[in-house]
Design an enzyme around this catalytic site. Structure first.
Site, PDB file in Angstrom:
ATOM      1  CB  ILE A   1      21.180  15.378 125.048  1.00  0.00           C
ATOM      2  CG1 ILE A   1      21.709  15.107 126.457  1.00  0.00           C
ATOM      3  CG2 ILE A   1      21.509  14.242 124.103  1.00  0.00           C
ATOM      4  CD1 ILE A   1      20.953  14.022 127.200  1.00  0.00           C
ATOM      5  CG  ASP A   2      22.886  18.458 129.228  1.00  0.00           C
ATOM      6  OD1 ASP A   2      22.090  17.512 129.079  1.00  0.00           O
ATOM      7  OD2 ASP A   2      23.746  18.490 130.122  1.00  0.00           O
TER       8      ASP A   2
END
Ligand code: F6P
Length: 346
Positions: free
Chosen positions: A126-127
């Site tokens: 997700i980063d």
């Protein structure tokens, strides 16, 4: 041929979409057998595998998490574990492995490739901080969740005339903070790439209130760094001193410290919301489902072509293959984008 597929590291929306694509392409197009390795690299060490069929992946496309389970197991940390994996893969007849993961999982896949075990990588986090690819799947979903949260917090901030601090994920890079901050109209965005002083944040909030606004939204990435005078690098806020198999500390808590300081220094009532794992859970957006599906199909094509040590990647609108090593270089926030976001600060 028989191939393996595994998911390692933190879970992320879109993992099941990749698994489904890998199984569908392998079975329908190549007539390969596919085995799911359970709980990341741990499943290879203890031979915890299950055969995946078109039936077993039916209906998983919109599901969050991973049907295979995951872990942060690092076989290179334990003497002899990597060699056991190579031997077990051979013994189980797994000719190639599709490893879906972030910098840690792909780092292990790269190391195993060097020991002679054929692997291809699929970039997940997700980063969005993996090198070699414009986007990782999972990021778009996390940004949408964080944006919706900021929209909702806006209404309370405005009604109560408060400062709202929103802590989002982002260990090494502030992509979620910048994208959700721009999309949600944040008044200050703080990211790991740019250490900050609380006095500067307070000055921005005061400036905004001085021009008649009675509320502010401050978005902070969990890996953002507090800077004290003379301390150029700044310091992160951690939840405990323990580290995982890959040497990562547990981040989190910066929002609360920042919120207290803002209230103390400005006198404005301040509240804090930590979004945490909500950003990583649940159904993937359409963008992430499409990207994950394209990644899964391309990973199978790389296996077919014998392109081991490679990772699938998005460049522009094309899915290409890059060296797995490229993923291990952290992709920091583009500072032109951050500068654009900062036009709206204060
Ligand atoms: O890498 C994704 C991520 O969600 C980071 O943003 C966060 O710092 C980390 O994983 C949390 O990991 P864990 O699931 O081990 O708490």
């Amino acid at each position: 041929m028989r191939i393996g597929v595994l998911t390692g590291g933190g879970d992320c929306p879109g993992l099941n979409a990749v698994i489904r694509a890998v199984v569908s392409k392998s079975k329908i197009h190549y007539e390969w057998e596919v085995f799911g390795i359970k709980n990341g690299w741990a499943g290879f060490v203890n031979k915890n595998i299950e055969e995946l069929t078109l039936e077993s992946v039916s209906g998983i496309l919109p599901k969050g998490g991973t049907i295979l389970g995951t872990s942060r197991t690092n076989p290179f940390k334990e003497e002899g574990a990597a060699e056991i994996i190579v031997a077990n893969a051979k013994e189980m007849g797994i000719a190639a492995t599709v490893a879906i993961g972030g910098e840690d999982t792909l780092g292990v896949a790269n190391g195993l490739c060097k020991l002679g075990m054929p692997c291809v990588g699929v970039p997940k986090t997700i980063d969005n901080d993996l090198g070699g690819t414009d986007y990782t799947f999972g990021f778009d979903t996390a940004v949408n969740i964080a944006t919706e949260a900021i929209d909702r917090l806006h209404t309370t901030a405005e009604s109560h005339h408060r400062v709202m601090v929103v802590e989002v994920m982002g260990r090494h890079a502030g992509w979620i903070a910048v994208h959700a901050g721009i999309a949600g109209g944040a008044d200050v965005i703080l990211i790991p790439e740019q250490p900050f002083q609380v006095t500067e944040v307070c000055a921005l909030v005061k400036k905004r209130h001085a021009r008649g606004k009675s509320f502010s939204i401050v978005v902070v990435a969990e890996g953002a760094k507090f800077q004290h005078e003379g301390d150029i690098d700044g310091s992160i806020i951690t939840q405990d001193v323990e580290v995982d198999d890959f040497g990562h500390v547990r981040l989190g808590g910066i929002g609360n410290i920042l919120g207290k300081e803002i209230e103390r220094q400005t006198g404005f009532e301040t509240r804090v919301s930590v979004l945490g794992y909500v950003q990583r859970g649940g159904t993937p957006t359409a963008f992430d489902r499409v990207l994950a599906t394209r990644f899964g199909i391309k990973a199978c094509e790389l296996v077919e072509e014998g392109e081991f040590g490679k990772m699938v990647a998005l460049r522009g609108n094309k899915i290409i293959a890059v060296d797995m090593e490229e993923a291990l270089e952290i992709k920091r926030v583009d500072m032109d984008l951050y500068d654009l976001a900062s036009i709206f600060f204060g």
